[in-house]
Design a protein around this motif. Sequence first.
Motif, PDB file in Angstrom:
ATOM      1  N   THR A   1       0.879  -1.196   0.296  1.00  0.00           N
ATOM      2  CA  THR A   1       0.257   0.208  -0.021  1.00  0.00           C
ATOM      3  C   THR A   1       0.378   1.244  -0.011  1.00  0.00           C
ATOM      4  OG1 THR A   1      -0.458   0.166   2.214  1.00  0.00           O
ATOM      5  CG2 THR A   1      -1.895  -1.309   0.639  1.00  0.00           C
ATOM      6  N   ASP A   2       1.961   0.944   0.487  1.00  0.00           N
ATOM      7  CA  ASP A   2       2.598   2.322   0.780  1.00  0.00           C
ATOM      8  C   ASP A   2       3.667   3.033  -0.361  1.00  0.00           C
ATOM      9  OD1 ASP A   2       2.643   2.738   3.325  1.00  0.00           O
ATOM     10  OD2 ASP A   2       5.059   1.767   3.493  1.00  0.00           O
ATOM     11  N   LEU A   3       2.985   3.873  -0.627  1.00  0.00           N
ATOM     12  CA  LEU A   3       3.390   4.883  -2.250  1.00  0.00           C
ATOM     13  C   LEU A   3       4.761   4.751  -2.308  1.00  0.00           C
ATOM     14  CD1 LEU A   3       1.303   7.684  -3.304  1.00  0.00           C
ATOM     15  CD2 LEU A   3       0.480   5.434  -4.050  1.00  0.00           C
ATOM     16  N   ALA A   4       5.468   4.627  -3.581  1.00  0.00           N
ATOM     17  CA  ALA A   4       7.155   5.224  -4.051  1.00  0.00           C
ATOM     18  C   ALA A   4       7.424   6.166  -4.027  1.00  0.00           C
ATOM     19  CB  ALA A   4       7.747   3.723  -5.168  1.00  0.00           C
ATOM     20  N   ALA A   5       8.151   6.847  -3.613  1.00  0.00           N
ATOM     21  CA  ALA A   5       8.647   8.201  -4.256  1.00  0.00           C
ATOM     22  C   ALA A   5       8.014   8.912  -4.993  1.00  0.00           C
ATOM     23  CB  ALA A   5       9.883   8.090  -3.693  1.00  0.00           C
ATOM     24  N   PRO A   6       8.770   8.006  -6.763  1.00  0.00           N
ATOM     25  CA  PRO A   6       8.211   8.942  -8.149  1.00  0.00           C
ATOM     26  C   PRO A   6       6.578   9.039  -8.200  1.00  0.00           C
ATOM     27  CG  PRO A   6       9.429   7.338  -8.090  1.00  0.00           C
ATOM     28  CD  PRO A   6       9.446   6.895  -6.814  1.00  0.00           C
ATOM     29  N   ALA A   7       5.821   8.146  -6.861  1.00  0.00           N
ATOM     30  CA  ALA A   7       4.360   8.593  -7.451  1.00  0.00           C
ATOM     31  C   ALA A   7       3.745   9.484  -6.679  1.00  0.00           C
ATOM     32  CB  ALA A   7       3.783   7.310  -6.922  1.00  0.00           C
TER      33      ALA A   7
ATOM     34  N   ASP B   1      13.587  -7.059  -4.746  1.00  0.00           N
ATOM     35  CA  ASP B   1      14.969  -7.761  -5.006  1.00  0.00           C
ATOM     36  C   ASP B   1      16.246  -6.936  -4.447  1.00  0.00           C
ATOM     37  OD1 ASP B   1      13.944 -10.243  -4.871  1.00  0.00           O
ATOM     38  OD2 ASP B   1      14.946 -10.619  -6.542  1.00  0.00           O
ATOM     39  N   HIS B   2      15.710  -5.703  -5.030  1.00  0.00           N
ATOM     40  CA  HIS B   2      17.461  -4.551  -5.525  1.00  0.00           C
ATOM     41  C   HIS B   2      16.247  -3.601  -4.033  1.00  0.00           C
ATOM     42  CE1 HIS B   2      18.696  -6.715  -8.651  1.00  0.00           C
ATOM     43  NE2 HIS B   2      19.751  -6.737  -8.288  1.00  0.00           N
ATOM     44  N   ASP B   3      15.434  -4.041  -4.090  1.00  0.00           N
ATOM     45  CA  ASP B   3      15.257  -2.383  -3.139  1.00  0.00           C
ATOM     46  C   ASP B   3      14.828  -0.760  -3.780  1.00  0.00           C
ATOM     47  OD1 ASP B   3      13.983  -1.076  -0.318  1.00  0.00           O
ATOM     48  OD2 ASP B   3      16.086  -0.641  -0.008  1.00  0.00           O
ATOM     49  N   ALA B   4      13.960  -1.599  -5.063  1.00  0.00           N
ATOM     50  CA  ALA B   4      14.006  -0.213  -5.826  1.00  0.00           C
ATOM     51  C   ALA B   4      13.495   1.061  -6.328  1.00  0.00           C
ATOM     52  CB  ALA B   4      14.410  -0.618  -7.141  1.00  0.00           C
ATOM     53  N   ARG B   5      12.086   0.716  -5.151  1.00  0.00           N
ATOM     54  CA  ARG B   5      10.835   1.231  -5.461  1.00  0.00           C
ATOM     55  C   ARG B   5      10.932   2.249  -5.468  1.00  0.00           C
ATOM     56  NH1 ARG B   5       6.985   0.919  -2.055  1.00  0.00           N
ATOM     57  NH2 ARG B   5       5.867   0.465  -3.130  1.00  0.00           N
ATOM     58  N   ASP B   6      11.979   2.856  -4.885  1.00  0.00           N
ATOM     59  CA  ASP B   6      12.303   4.685  -4.743  1.00  0.00           C
ATOM     60  C   ASP B   6      12.710   5.152  -5.908  1.00  0.00           C
ATOM     61  OD1 ASP B   6      10.413   4.712  -3.038  1.00  0.00           O
ATOM     62  OD2 ASP B   6      12.009   4.891  -1.209  1.00  0.00           O
TER      63      ASP B   6
ATOM     64  N   GLY C   1       2.127   0.024  -5.578  1.00  0.00           N
ATOM     65  CA  GLY C   1       2.641   1.231  -5.595  1.00  0.00           C
ATOM     66  C   GLY C   1       3.181   1.663  -5.796  1.00  0.00           C
ATOM     67  N   LEU C   2       4.083   0.658  -6.939  1.00  0.00           N
ATOM     68  CA  LEU C   2       4.795   1.038  -7.340  1.00  0.00           C
ATOM     69  C   LEU C   2       4.242   2.034  -9.307  1.00  0.00           C
ATOM     70  CD1 LEU C   2       6.256  -2.200  -8.867  1.00  0.00           C
ATOM     71  CD2 LEU C   2       7.597  -0.631  -7.206  1.00  0.00           C
ATOM     72  N   LEU C   3       5.211   2.830  -9.537  1.00  0.00           N
ATOM     73  CA  LEU C   3       4.922   4.317 -10.322  1.00  0.00           C
ATOM     74  C   LEU C   3       4.539   3.622 -11.907  1.00  0.00           C
ATOM     75  CD1 LEU C   3       3.497   7.144 -10.702  1.00  0.00           C
ATOM     76  CD2 LEU C   3       6.095   8.057 -11.678  1.00  0.00           C
ATOM     77  N   LEU C   4       2.960   3.914 -11.961  1.00  0.00           N
ATOM     78  CA  LEU C   4       3.202   3.010 -13.766  1.00  0.00           C
ATOM     79  C   LEU C   4       2.514   4.791 -14.648  1.00  0.00           C
ATOM     80  CD1 LEU C   4       0.912  -0.033 -12.895  1.00  0.00           C
ATOM     81  CD2 LEU C   4       3.471   0.507 -13.400  1.00  0.00           C
ATOM     82  N   SER C   5       3.559   4.668 -16.032  1.00  0.00           N
ATOM     83  CA  SER C   5       2.526   5.282 -17.170  1.00  0.00           C
ATOM     84  C   SER C   5       1.937   3.766 -17.456  1.00  0.00           C
ATOM     85  CB  SER C   5       3.934   5.168 -18.338  1.00  0.00           C
ATOM     86  OG  SER C   5       3.342   5.463 -19.584  1.00  0.00           O
ATOM     87  N   ALA C   6       0.602   4.427 -17.850  1.00  0.00           N
ATOM     88  CA  ALA C   6      -0.495   3.674 -18.117  1.00  0.00           C
ATOM     89  C   ALA C   6      -1.704   4.026 -19.289  1.00  0.00           C
ATOM     90  CB  ALA C   6      -1.608   3.495 -16.953  1.00  0.00           C
TER      91      ALA C   6
END
Length: 292
Positions: free
Chosen positions: A26-32, A166-171, A192-197
């Motif tokens: 549920t946590d939004l990644a930083a780019p979002a 695995d790479h802790d790369a959500r942000d 919570g990952l930012l998507l272009s959609a």
Amino acid sequence: MLKRLIPSLLVLAAACSPSAPSAAETDLAAPAIQLDCFRETGAAMLAAHRAGPAPGYPENALSTLRRLAEMGVLYAEIDVRRSADGVLFLLHDDTLDRTTTGAGSLNGLAWEALSGTTLRDPDGNTVEDTIPTLADALTVAREAGLVLNLDLKSVSPEEIVGFVHDHDARDEVAIIAYSIDQAAAIHALDDGLLLSAPNDPAALSAAGANLDAVYIWTGVGAADAGQDARLAEAGLETSTGLFRLENGDPAVYQTAAAAGVELLSIDDVDTAVVALGGADVLQAQIAACTAQ
């Protein structure tokens, strides 16, 4: 401000439920979160198509990524492929011929056969860069403060989300979803990952995509200010592809920025940066929204 608080309150309420999803879901990644700030402050950011190649700087190359950050470009759109033995690497084409000193199809090649293959710049000149892994690109992104905009060429939602976790790369990443189903599949794994959609918010929501972690791709062409305003009213950010309009005229970028587009997808990094006020202006806008 109220519109920004409502999703947060809904998430908080859900967290009190016994069936609430985990924080990681549920946590939004930083780019979002950052994109919300750009929308609210009227800032337009640049997204460099294939990392913004230029003379001496190949597409999808580490040196090209480093150049972007120095120029005030925040998003680096890169093309991600999977080798036969599971290594994620950067290359647009499904053959080596156009952008490298190699030749032939990528089909069936393990990373050992690809590693060390030298890249060519847009003029065909050989440079020092070699085909990079996505992990290498992530290291550069962290050092430079870039967001890697991942265009998945031969990688499944499960593989890319697994890599990100695995790479802790959500942000440090945003992912391009070309269909409603692809967006829903990615958000089923991490919403919570930012998507272009695609530009169909109702269908995205119905399929299970989290609109708080989505920006809308409006296509390639001139920006539509009315459409952007309607999407902004719904709390949605937009991205428009300007690369077919680029002709050296600063107005191409200025008009799209004035229409309210948050992410301008471009090829001509040098002209676009100057058109939007220069590296210092862009970097200041990025810093202001990164501090949120």
